[in-house]
Structure formats: structure tokens, C-alpha cells
Design a protein around this motif. Structure first.
Motif, PDB file in Angstrom:
ATOM      1  N   ARG A  68      60.288  62.291 -11.128  1.00 11.00           N
ATOM      2  CA  ARG A  68      60.013  61.351 -12.221  1.00 11.00           C
ATOM      3  C   ARG A  68      58.537  61.444 -12.640  1.00 11.00           C
ATOM      4  N   THR A  69      57.651  61.569 -11.643  1.00  8.74           N
ATOM      5  CA  THR A  69      56.219  61.693 -11.936  1.00  8.74           C
ATOM      6  C   THR A  69      55.934  62.986 -12.694  1.00  8.74           C
ATOM      7  N   LEU A  70      56.561  64.081 -12.262  1.00 10.81           N
ATOM      8  CA  LEU A  70      56.357  65.366 -12.941  1.00 10.81           C
ATOM      9  C   LEU A  70      56.887  65.328 -14.374  1.00 10.81           C
ATOM     10  N   ILE A  71      57.986  64.631 -14.592  1.00 12.11           N
ATOM     11  CA  ILE A  71      58.530  64.493 -15.956  1.00 12.11           C
ATOM     12  C   ILE A  71      57.538  63.725 -16.829  1.00 12.11           C
ATOM     13  N   LYS A  72      56.989  62.654 -16.268  1.00 12.02           N
ATOM     14  CA  LYS A  72      56.022  61.859 -17.037  1.00 12.02           C
ATOM     15  C   LYS A  72      54.748  62.642 -17.323  1.00 12.02           C
ATOM     16  N   GLU A  73      54.420  63.631 -16.470  1.00  8.38           N
ATOM     17  CA  GLU A  73      53.245  64.477 -16.701  1.00  8.38           C
ATOM     18  C   GLU A  73      53.511  65.529 -17.770  1.00  8.38           C
ATOM     19  N   GLY A  74      54.762  65.614 -18.233  1.00  6.37           N
ATOM     20  CA  GLY A  74      55.093  66.537 -19.301  1.00  6.37           C
ATOM     21  C   GLY A  74      55.553  67.905 -18.827  1.00  6.37           C
ATOM     22  N   LYS A  75      55.886  68.043 -17.560  1.00 12.11           N
ATOM     23  CA  LYS A  75      56.359  69.330 -17.037  1.00 12.11           C
ATOM     24  C   LYS A  75      57.765  69.606 -17.558  1.00 12.11           C
ATOM     25  N   SER A  76      58.062  70.878 -17.766  1.00 15.98           N
ATOM     26  CA  SER A  76      59.412  71.257 -18.205  1.00 15.98           C
ATOM     27  C   SER A  76      60.355  71.261 -17.007  1.00 15.98           C
ATOM     28  N   ASP A  77      61.644  71.301 -17.294  1.00 22.84           N
ATOM     29  CA  ASP A  77      62.641  71.326 -16.213  1.00 22.84           C
ATOM     30  C   ASP A  77      62.439  72.540 -15.322  1.00 22.84           C
ATOM     31  N   GLU A  78      62.133  73.680 -15.929  1.00 23.82           N
ATOM     32  CA  GLU A  78      61.927  74.911 -15.157  1.00 23.82           C
ATOM     33  C   GLU A  78      60.677  74.807 -14.286  1.00 23.82           C
ATOM     34  N   GLN A  79      59.622  74.184 -14.792  1.00 24.76           N
ATOM     35  CA  GLN A  79      58.407  73.996 -13.999  1.00 24.76           C
ATOM     36  C   GLN A  79      58.670  73.070 -12.813  1.00 24.76           C
ATOM     37  N   ILE A  80      59.501  72.060 -13.029  1.00 23.65           N
ATOM     38  CA  ILE A  80      59.833  71.131 -11.947  1.00 23.65           C
ATOM     39  C   ILE A  80      60.658  71.845 -10.883  1.00 23.65           C
ATOM     40  N   ARG A  81      61.629  72.643 -11.308  1.00 20.51           N
ATOM     41  CA  ARG A  81      62.439  73.417 -10.345  1.00 20.51           C
ATOM     42  C   ARG A  81      61.549  74.375  -9.552  1.00 20.51           C
ATOM     43  N   ALA A  82      60.639  75.052 -10.256  1.00 19.28           N
ATOM     44  CA  ALA A  82      59.729  75.996  -9.595  1.00 19.28           C
ATOM     45  C   ALA A  82      58.845  75.267  -8.582  1.00 19.28           C
ATOM     46  N   PHE A  83      58.383  74.076  -8.926  1.00 24.34           N
ATOM     47  CA  PHE A  83      57.579  73.279  -7.999  1.00 24.34           C
ATOM     48  C   PHE A  83      58.374  72.937  -6.740  1.00 24.34           C
ATOM     49  N   MET A  84      59.627  72.514  -6.933  1.00 18.15           N
ATOM     50  CA  MET A  84      60.466  72.128  -5.790  1.00 18.15           C
ATOM     51  C   MET A  84      60.785  73.347  -4.920  1.00 18.15           C
ATOM     52  N   VAL A  85      61.057  74.490  -5.543  1.00 12.97           N
ATOM     53  CA  VAL A  85      61.358  75.703  -4.777  1.00 12.97           C
ATOM     54  C   VAL A  85      60.120  76.173  -4.022  1.00 12.97           C
ATOM     55  N   GLU A  86      58.965  76.085  -4.675  1.00 15.06           N
ATOM     56  CA  GLU A  86      57.721  76.485  -4.014  1.00 15.06           C
ATOM     57  C   GLU A  86      57.443  75.609  -2.793  1.00 15.06           C
ATOM     58  N   ARG A  87      57.754  74.355  -2.917  1.00 18.72           N
ATOM     59  CA  ARG A  87      57.459  73.412  -1.848  1.00 18.72           C
ATOM     60  C   ARG A  87      58.514  73.424  -0.735  1.00 18.72           C
ATOM     61  N   TYR A  88      59.823  73.546  -1.100  1.00 10.63           N
ATOM     62  CA  TYR A  88      60.903  73.391  -0.117  1.00 10.63           C
ATOM     63  C   TYR A  88      61.760  74.645   0.059  1.00 10.63           C
ATOM     64  N   GLY A  89      61.521  75.670  -0.714  1.00  7.67           N
ATOM     65  CA  GLY A  89      62.289  76.905  -0.584  1.00  7.67           C
ATOM     66  C   GLY A  89      63.535  76.890  -1.455  1.00  7.67           C
ATOM     67  N   ASP A  90      64.190  78.051  -1.499  1.00  8.10           N
ATOM     68  CA  ASP A  90      65.379  78.201  -2.343  1.00  8.10           C
ATOM     69  C   ASP A  90      66.538  77.328  -1.882  1.00  8.10           C
ATOM     70  N   PHE A  91      66.518  76.887  -0.635  1.00  6.79           N
ATOM     71  CA  PHE A  91      67.609  76.076  -0.110  1.00  6.79           C
ATOM     72  C   PHE A  91      67.757  74.752  -0.860  1.00  6.79           C
ATOM     73  N   VAL A  92      66.680  74.290  -1.495  1.00 10.56           N
ATOM     74  CA  VAL A  92      66.744  73.015  -2.224  1.00 10.56           C
ATOM     75  C   VAL A  92      67.660  73.115  -3.441  1.00 10.56           C
ATOM     76  N   LEU A  93      67.894  74.325  -3.929  1.00 11.37           N
ATOM     77  CA  LEU A  93      68.773  74.515  -5.084  1.00 11.37           C
ATOM     78  C   LEU A  93      70.223  74.652  -4.619  1.00 11.37           C
ATOM     79  N   TYR A  94      71.150  74.039  -5.338  1.00  7.87           N
ATOM     80  CA  TYR A  94      72.565  74.198  -5.001  1.00  7.87           C
ATOM     81  C   TYR A  94      73.030  75.628  -5.257  1.00  7.87           C
ATOM     82  N   ARG A  95      72.466  76.272  -6.264  1.00  6.10           N
ATOM     83  CA  ARG A  95      72.799  77.664  -6.567  1.00  6.10           C
ATOM     84  C   ARG A  95      71.521  78.491  -6.470  1.00  6.10           C
ATOM     85  N   PRO A  96      71.143  78.871  -5.245  1.00  8.08           N
ATOM     86  CA  PRO A  96      69.916  79.662  -5.118  1.00  8.08           C
ATOM     87  C   PRO A  96      70.086  81.020  -5.788  1.00  8.08           C
TER      88      PRO A  96
END
Length: 161
Positions: A68-96
Motif C-alpha cells: 500500500r505504501t509503495l502504491i502511494k509512492e507512485g510505484k508501478s505494479d511491476e516495480q512492486i513485484r520486482a521489489f517483493m521478489v528482490e526482497r523475498y525471492g521468486d517463491f513469493v510469486l504464485y507463478r514464478p
């Protein structure tokens, strides 16, 4: 009767007092819709079989708050996904994504299944070859025939074992 009512009322009151508050919604419904859309594509790292949107774990609440914070900062959906993958790895995605580092996630279950089937076939073939076949003698066959005839005669006479 009054005491049962009082106990029930106190239990309900205590239950309501300790219940978790609902997660706060974003001020903007568009932001909240984006949050739901992004978090449905991500796995809860605690539950692992639930989406981030559906999980009620504390970590899932924190991750949704971060998204929610990243959305309010104006990040795109792809940037948010990339942030989450960078932080938690590909396992965080349902379809790695299919890449060398995630081949085990994609191919691993099939490899394990193939190994299990091969082991089962090997075991069954080995068990069948080890099973001793015994050839009955003529005397053994005559004893079996006599027993079967005796059983057949008892059934005809109405005698049941």
C-alpha cells in the motif's frame, strides 16, 4: 439459568474485546483495488498455500501495508513485484518465472513423481521374481479335491461352516 446467561454473555464480551480489528482500507478505492490485484498474485510466506490477499497472518498484514505504501509512492505494479521478489525471492510469486534458478520449482514435482514410479516398478518386478512358485504333487492335488468335495457335499446337505 441466569448464571448460564451471565457466563455466555461474559464469554461473548471477552471474545469481542480480543478480536482483531479489520485491516484498514486505503483512503482511495483505486489504491485498494490495486493492492488486492497485486497481493492475489503473491504467496503468503507464512501460510504458503494462501495468497497474500487472503491470508490473515501478521506478516501478510505487514506486506500488504508495505505494498500500500509503495502504491502511494507512485510505484508501478511491476516495480512492486520486482521489489517483493528482490526482497523475498521468486517463491513469493504464485507463478514464478521459468529460469534456471526456479527449474526445481517447476520440474521438481515431476522428477519426484518419475523417481517414485520407477522405484515402484523396480520393487514390483523384483518382488514377483523373488516369489517362489511351488508345484503341488499328485497327492496334494488329491487332498485338495477331497476337501473341496467335502465342502461341496456339506453345502448341498445344508451344513454351513
Amino acid at each position: 439459568m441466569k448464571s448460564i446467561f451471565l457466563v455466555l454473555a461474559s464469554v461473548l464480551y471477552l471474545h469481542a474485546a480480543y478480536a482483531n480489528n479489520a485491516a484498514p482500507l486505503a483512503d482511495d478505492p483505486v489504491t485498494e483495488q490495486r493492492l488486492i490485484s497485486i497481493s492475489e498474485e503473491m504467496r503468503c510466506l507464512v501460510c504458503q498455500n494462501e495468497s497474500l490477499a487472503g491470508s490473515r497472518s501478521d506478516l501478510a498484514n505487514d506486506l500488504r501495508r508495505e505494498i500500500r505504501t509503495l502504491i502511494k509512492e507512485g510505484k508501478s505494479d511491476e516495480q512492486i513485484r520486482a521489489f517483493m521478489v528482490e526482497r523475498y525471492g521468486d517463491f513469493v510469486l504464485y507463478r514464478p518465472p521459468v529460469k534456471p534458478i526456479t527449474w526445481l520449482l517447476w520440474i521438481g514435482p515431476f522428477v519426484i513423481l518419475a523417481i517414485g514410479i520407477a522405484f515402484l516398478m523396480f520393487y514390483l518386478r523384483r518382488r514377483n521374481t523373488m516369489a517362489a512358485t511351488k508345484v503341488l504333487s499328485e497327492a496334494d492335488n488329491q487332498k485338495i479335491d477331497a476337501l473341496l468335495n467335502t465342502l461341496g457335499k456339506n453345502d448341498r446337505d445344508g451344513i454351513h461352516g
